[in-house]
Design an enzyme around this catalytic site. Structure first.
Site, mmCIF file in Angstrom:
data_model
loop_
_atom_site.group_PDB
_atom_site.id
_atom_site.type_symbol
_atom_site.label_atom_id
_atom_site.label_comp_id
_atom_site.label_asym_id
_atom_site.label_seq_id
_atom_site.Cartn_x
_atom_site.Cartn_y
_atom_site.Cartn_z
ATOM 1 N N HIS A 176 -49.841 11.064 19.084
ATOM 2 C CA HIS A 176 -50.835 12.134 19.287
ATOM 3 C C HIS A 176 -51.492 12.074 20.643
ATOM 4 O O HIS A 176 -52.144 13.031 21.053
ATOM 5 C CB HIS A 176 -51.913 12.027 18.199
ATOM 6 C CG HIS A 176 -51.339 11.804 16.836
ATOM 7 N ND1 HIS A 176 -51.244 10.565 16.257
ATOM 8 C CD2 HIS A 176 -50.783 12.672 15.966
ATOM 9 C CE1 HIS A 176 -50.669 10.668 15.077
ATOM 10 N NE2 HIS A 176 -50.367 11.930 14.871
ATOM 11 N N HIS A 198 -58.919 16.087 14.971
ATOM 12 C CA HIS A 198 -57.520 15.647 15.017
ATOM 13 C C HIS A 198 -57.330 14.775 16.266
ATOM 14 O O HIS A 198 -57.847 15.115 17.340
ATOM 15 C CB HIS A 198 -56.578 16.866 15.056
ATOM 16 C CG HIS A 198 -55.139 16.484 14.861
ATOM 17 N ND1 HIS A 198 -54.377 15.975 15.885
ATOM 18 C CD2 HIS A 198 -54.341 16.506 13.768
ATOM 19 C CE1 HIS A 198 -53.167 15.708 15.426
ATOM 20 N NE2 HIS A 198 -53.118 16.014 14.143
ATOM 21 N N GLU A 204 -54.956 14.363 18.308
ATOM 22 C CA GLU A 204 -54.378 15.022 19.493
ATOM 23 C C GLU A 204 -55.448 15.813 20.240
ATOM 24 O O GLU A 204 -55.492 15.822 21.483
ATOM 25 C CB GLU A 204 -53.228 15.951 19.081
ATOM 26 C CG GLU A 204 -52.594 16.602 20.306
ATOM 27 C CD GLU A 204 -51.617 17.717 19.971
ATOM 28 O OE1 GLU A 204 -50.924 17.632 18.934
ATOM 29 O OE2 GLU A 204 -51.555 18.682 20.754
ATOM 30 N N THR A 263 -50.550 21.143 19.679
ATOM 31 C CA THR A 263 -49.119 21.462 19.608
ATOM 32 C C THR A 263 -48.646 21.851 18.204
ATOM 33 O O THR A 263 -47.547 22.389 18.057
ATOM 34 C CB THR A 263 -48.280 20.237 20.051
ATOM 35 O OG1 THR A 263 -48.660 19.122 19.236
ATOM 36 C CG2 THR A 263 -48.472 19.929 21.509
ATOM 37 N N SER A 313 -50.975 15.223 7.923
ATOM 38 C CA SER A 313 -50.020 15.806 8.873
ATOM 39 C C SER A 313 -50.348 17.277 9.112
ATOM 40 O O SER A 313 -50.210 18.110 8.219
ATOM 41 C CB SER A 313 -48.597 15.648 8.326
ATOM 42 O OG SER A 313 -47.727 16.529 8.991
ATOM 43 N N SER A 314 -50.751 17.584 10.330
ATOM 44 C CA SER A 314 -51.161 18.960 10.662
ATOM 45 C C SER A 314 -50.010 19.941 10.460
ATOM 46 O O SER A 314 -50.154 20.959 9.783
ATOM 47 C CB SER A 314 -51.648 18.998 12.117
ATOM 48 O OG SER A 314 -51.900 20.307 12.515
ATOM 49 N N SER A 319 -43.171 14.754 10.749
ATOM 50 C CA SER A 319 -43.330 13.294 10.658
ATOM 51 C C SER A 319 -42.750 12.728 9.359
ATOM 52 O O SER A 319 -42.922 11.542 9.078
ATOM 53 C CB SER A 319 -44.813 12.932 10.783
ATOM 54 O OG SER A 319 -45.603 13.758 9.946
HETATM 55 FE FE1 SF4 Z 1 -44.049 16.264 19.802
HETATM 56 FE FE2 SF4 Z 1 -43.133 16.407 17.329
HETATM 57 FE FE3 SF4 Z 1 -45.768 16.566 17.769
HETATM 58 FE FE4 SF4 Z 1 -44.112 18.548 18.444
HETATM 59 S S1 SF4 Z 1 -44.543 17.831 16.360
HETATM 60 S S2 SF4 Z 1 -45.734 17.704 19.724
HETATM 61 S S3 SF4 Z 1 -42.265 17.457 19.139
HETATM 62 S S4 SF4 Z 1 -44.448 14.796 18.147
#
Ligand code: SF4
Length: 319
Positions: free
Chosen positions: A80, A130, A132, A169, A227-228, A271
């Site tokens: 992340h 989150h 990230e 993302t 898990s987003s 994931s």
């Molecule tokens: Fe990277 Fe996978 Fe997260 Fe997309 S879902 S940003 S490819 S780790």
């Protein structure tokens, strides 16, 4: 227990591991093999219960606070990404660091740092708390405003004229588009990223669910609650009118979800390992599933290189 009806299972394509998750897990496994256990990992390497338990058993120690890492240890940053403050702290403590931040998250960090130098401030579309989002917002000391929905856009107070937008993302593609439209209405001069920040894996898994959900009576999403991107798959199916359930493992599957349902869709977040999908298929068979087929979908061939010091030479420079 079996259901009263024969069930057909349709597998989403693509589903499961993305290139960023594959790479992050491989970094931890290679670090353990090369340097020996324990290897410390800041935050869950990816948001999946099975993956984290498996790596713990192999010698990974997951921590949130760098004070819990002993001097001289090897530390891995999760997929992340981390804030500049965390990175600086880890470097100051002298750890040997491997960065498993997904390169597509790093791309957003680089964009933020570059535009900030040019005097931009930012709106970040994402989910509060989150990791990230904390990592991306933490690339700057100030000047980055988080919006989680259209309403938040109305409350943003800018201090200058130059504004850029970035996103987490793993958002819902449709929600992000709606929020971005609100940002553009309020701030028509806003600079958008050249390529959208929502990653290819999130986009492809959501596209697959859009095709699959109307063809099935219920959708099962393999993924952990944290898990987003898995949560977004479940929500998307539900919005399309298909009941959907998220499960961490085959044991979570409830036979009553299949009662009276002739077609079951099955997908997995980015994931979630394919092993779990196969275990769910076995359990569906025990409930009476008679056929399993794949939907047609895009083939993903993206791979990311490993960091120097852990990498396979043949992959160095591959992006
Ligand atoms: Fe990277 Fe996978 Fe997260 Fe997309 S879902 S940003 S490819 S780790």
């Amino acid at each position: 227990m079996t259901t009263t009806n024969p069930v057909d299972v349709v597998l989403a394509e693509p589903r499961g591991f993305c290139a960023g998750v594959d790479r992050a897990i491989e970094i931890v496994e290679r670090a353990i093999r090369r340097f020996g256990a324990p290897i410390y990992v800041r935050h869950e390497i990816v948001h999946n219960t099975y993956v984290v338990a498996d790596l713990k058993a192999k010698g990974a120690v997951f921590i949130e606070d760098l004070a819990d890492v002993p001097p001289g240890a090897t530390l891995v940053f999760s997929a992340h990404g981390v804030s500049r403050a965390v990175r600086d702290d880890a470097e100051a403590r002298g750890f040997s660091i491997f960065d498993a931040t997904c390169p597509l998250v790093t791309k957003v960090h680089v964009e933020v740092a570059k535009l900030a130098k040019q005097g931009y401030e930012f709106i970040m579309i994402g989910h509060k708390g989150h990791p990230e989002v904390e990592g991306t917002m933490g690339q700057l000391d100030a000047g980055i405003h988080l919006v989680e929905d259209v309403e938040d856009v109305e409350h943003v107070q800018l201090s200058g004229d130059k504004l850029a937008v970035v996103t987490q993302t793993t958002l819902s593609v449709d929600d992000a588009a709606e929020i971005l439209a609100a940002v553009k209405r309020r701030f028509p001069h806003v600079k958008e990223p050249k390529q959208q920040d929502i990653c290819y894996a999130t986009q492809n898994r959501q596209d697959a669910v859009k095709v699959l959900a109307p063809q099935v009576d219920v959708l099962i999403v393999v993924g952990s609650l944290t898990s987003s991107n898995s949560n977004r798959l479940r929500e998307l199916a539900q919005r399309l009118g298909t009941p959907a359930h998220m499960i961490d493992s085959a044991d979570d599957l409830r036979p009553e979800w299949l009662e009276g349902r002739a077609r079951v869709g099955l997908t997995a977040g980015a994931s979630a390992p394919e092993l779990l999908v196969q275990q769910v298929i076995e359990r569906l068979r025990s409930f009476g599933a008679v056929a399993v087929r794949k939907m047609s979908g895009v083939e993903e061939t993206i791979r990311f290189p490993l960091p120097l010091g852990l990498g396979d030479k043949s992959m160095e420079g591959v992006a």
